[in-house]
Design a protein around this motif. Sequence first.
Motif, short mmCIF file in Angstrom:
data_model
loop_
_atom_site.label_atom_id
_atom_site.label_comp_id
_atom_site.label_asym_id
_atom_site.label_seq_id
_atom_site.Cartn_x
_atom_site.Cartn_y
_atom_site.Cartn_z
N ILE A 43 11.28 25.08 44.47
CA ILE A 43 12.31 24.95 45.50
C ILE A 43 13.61 24.43 44.90
CG2 ILE A 43 12.98 23.61 47.54
CD1 ILE A 43 10.21 23.83 48.57
N HIS B 102 17.01 22.67 44.82
CA HIS B 102 17.55 21.56 45.61
C HIS B 102 18.84 21.92 46.32
CE1 HIS B 102 15.21 18.52 42.90
NE2 HIS B 102 14.42 19.19 43.72
N ILE C 108 17.97 24.13 49.47
CA ILE C 108 17.36 23.41 50.60
C ILE C 108 18.38 22.51 51.27
CG2 ILE C 108 16.47 21.57 49.12
CD1 ILE C 108 14.97 22.87 52.43
N LYS D 209 20.36 24.64 53.56
CA LYS D 209 19.58 25.02 54.75
C LYS D 209 19.49 23.85 55.73
CE LYS D 209 16.86 28.77 52.77
NZ LYS D 209 15.56 29.44 52.70
N SER E 170 14.43 21.01 40.41
CA SER E 170 13.82 21.86 41.44
C SER E 170 12.49 21.26 41.85
CB SER E 170 13.62 23.29 40.93
OG SER E 170 12.67 23.31 39.87
N ILE F 272 9.52 19.60 53.84
CA ILE F 272 10.69 20.22 53.20
C ILE F 272 10.41 21.68 52.87
CG2 ILE F 272 12.17 20.16 51.15
CD1 ILE F 272 11.84 17.13 51.14
N PHE F 273 9.21 21.97 52.37
CA PHE F 273 8.88 23.36 52.05
C PHE F 273 8.85 24.21 53.31
CE2 PHE F 273 6.03 26.90 51.25
CZ PHE F 273 6.55 27.41 50.06
N PHE G 118 12.23 25.03 54.22
CA PHE G 118 12.80 25.95 53.24
C PHE G 118 12.48 27.41 53.58
CE2 PHE G 118 12.89 28.18 49.17
CZ PHE G 118 14.13 27.79 48.66
N ASN H 26 16.26 33.27 47.19
CA ASN H 26 15.93 31.86 47.38
C ASN H 26 15.26 31.25 46.14
OD1 ASN H 26 16.32 30.86 50.44
ND2 ASN H 26 15.81 33.04 50.43
#
Length: 391
Positions: A35, A37, A40, A43, A82, A94-95, A98, A146
């Motif tokens: 992911i 940073h 996210i 988002k 990340s 958080i995921f 995402f 992404n």
Amino acid sequence: MSNLLTFSQYVSESLDTQQQVDTIYTDFTKAFDQIDHNIIIKKLDMFGFSTKLIAFFESYLSGRQQYVHYHGVSSYHYATNSGVPQGSVLGPLIFTLFINDLPSVLDCEVLLYADDAKIFQTINSLSDADNLQRNLDRLNIWCTSNKLNLNPRKCKVMIYCRKKSEIPFVYSIGNTSLERCETVKDLGVHFDRELRFDTHIHHLTSSCMSTLGFIIRNCQLFRDCDCLKSIFSALILSKLEYGSLIWYPIQQCYIAAIENIQRKFLKYLFFKEHKYYPPIGYRNELLWSEFNVLPLGIRRDLTALTVLHKIIHNKIDLSDIFNKIDFLVPRIETRFPLTFAYTTPRTYALARSPIILMCSLYNSICDGVDIFRKNPMLFRDSVIGILNYKD
């Protein structure tokens, strides 16, 4: 469970009408570690999070140092740019935030749970298969933008179909064709192409028997039956009940095989209590009564009815299931009024589907139980009383 309930209901309804459902199970490569940073944080800003809360998340994610320690030797510390901290409370949240916008780029059915994503569609012609492939391409493009990577070698294609001649199609990610499989493990439940769940029950009984042997070998010095029951509940009963509303057994041979696991354990408890094993043919009812346990069949029925109660009272967000539940309003003079109406299933797949299973179970006891009673514990107690009486 909500993921599997929605999916199995969709597939069972399609199989009952002789339709084909193509499902693509995707696999993200090290999803939680990849992911970005910056992405996210952008988002979170689009979600409308406050400036201070975004700053909190940014501080939480950035500036983390890590190193590798092996056989007394440590590497240099280096910063991670990340990923989310795995094992943390905020990591899965958080995921989820995402990948929240992923379904918006697709026009087929999609179900997400953590880093597991599956897209599926009823296939009546090659154009339907082409549409599913286009959605797979969109999914791949979304992953690229992404900075997430799909692993084509671990992505699987499952075709749910009861017809002899299915509609063939080769799905691919980039230049890599996806492997087709006859069974797939989805969130802990083994699915087969006709939703018979034979494979799952075989795996389940084999695993539980092995675990039971482990308990018996390692608990020889235990004398407290309540302690042994707690171990059985944690290591075996939890397996036997997970997803039971999905793979609910209908065939008597499977019902007996599953119940036999608890019977073996109760015979072991009998030995602990009386210093000898019960004679051959000792009735299950006597074992259940002596050790104050419920038959596994009653526990499965109780689980199904409890889920139905939660859906009706909006304790579980399952709008796809709730919208398909048909409440029956009988005439006043009806001698045996029923609560739910449903079509007669043509196949085993639909007969054991979540909606028909839950509604038929409740209709069989509706004269003694009120599902519209809001208190879940009172509802549960009344259901146990009725099911014990019937058994």
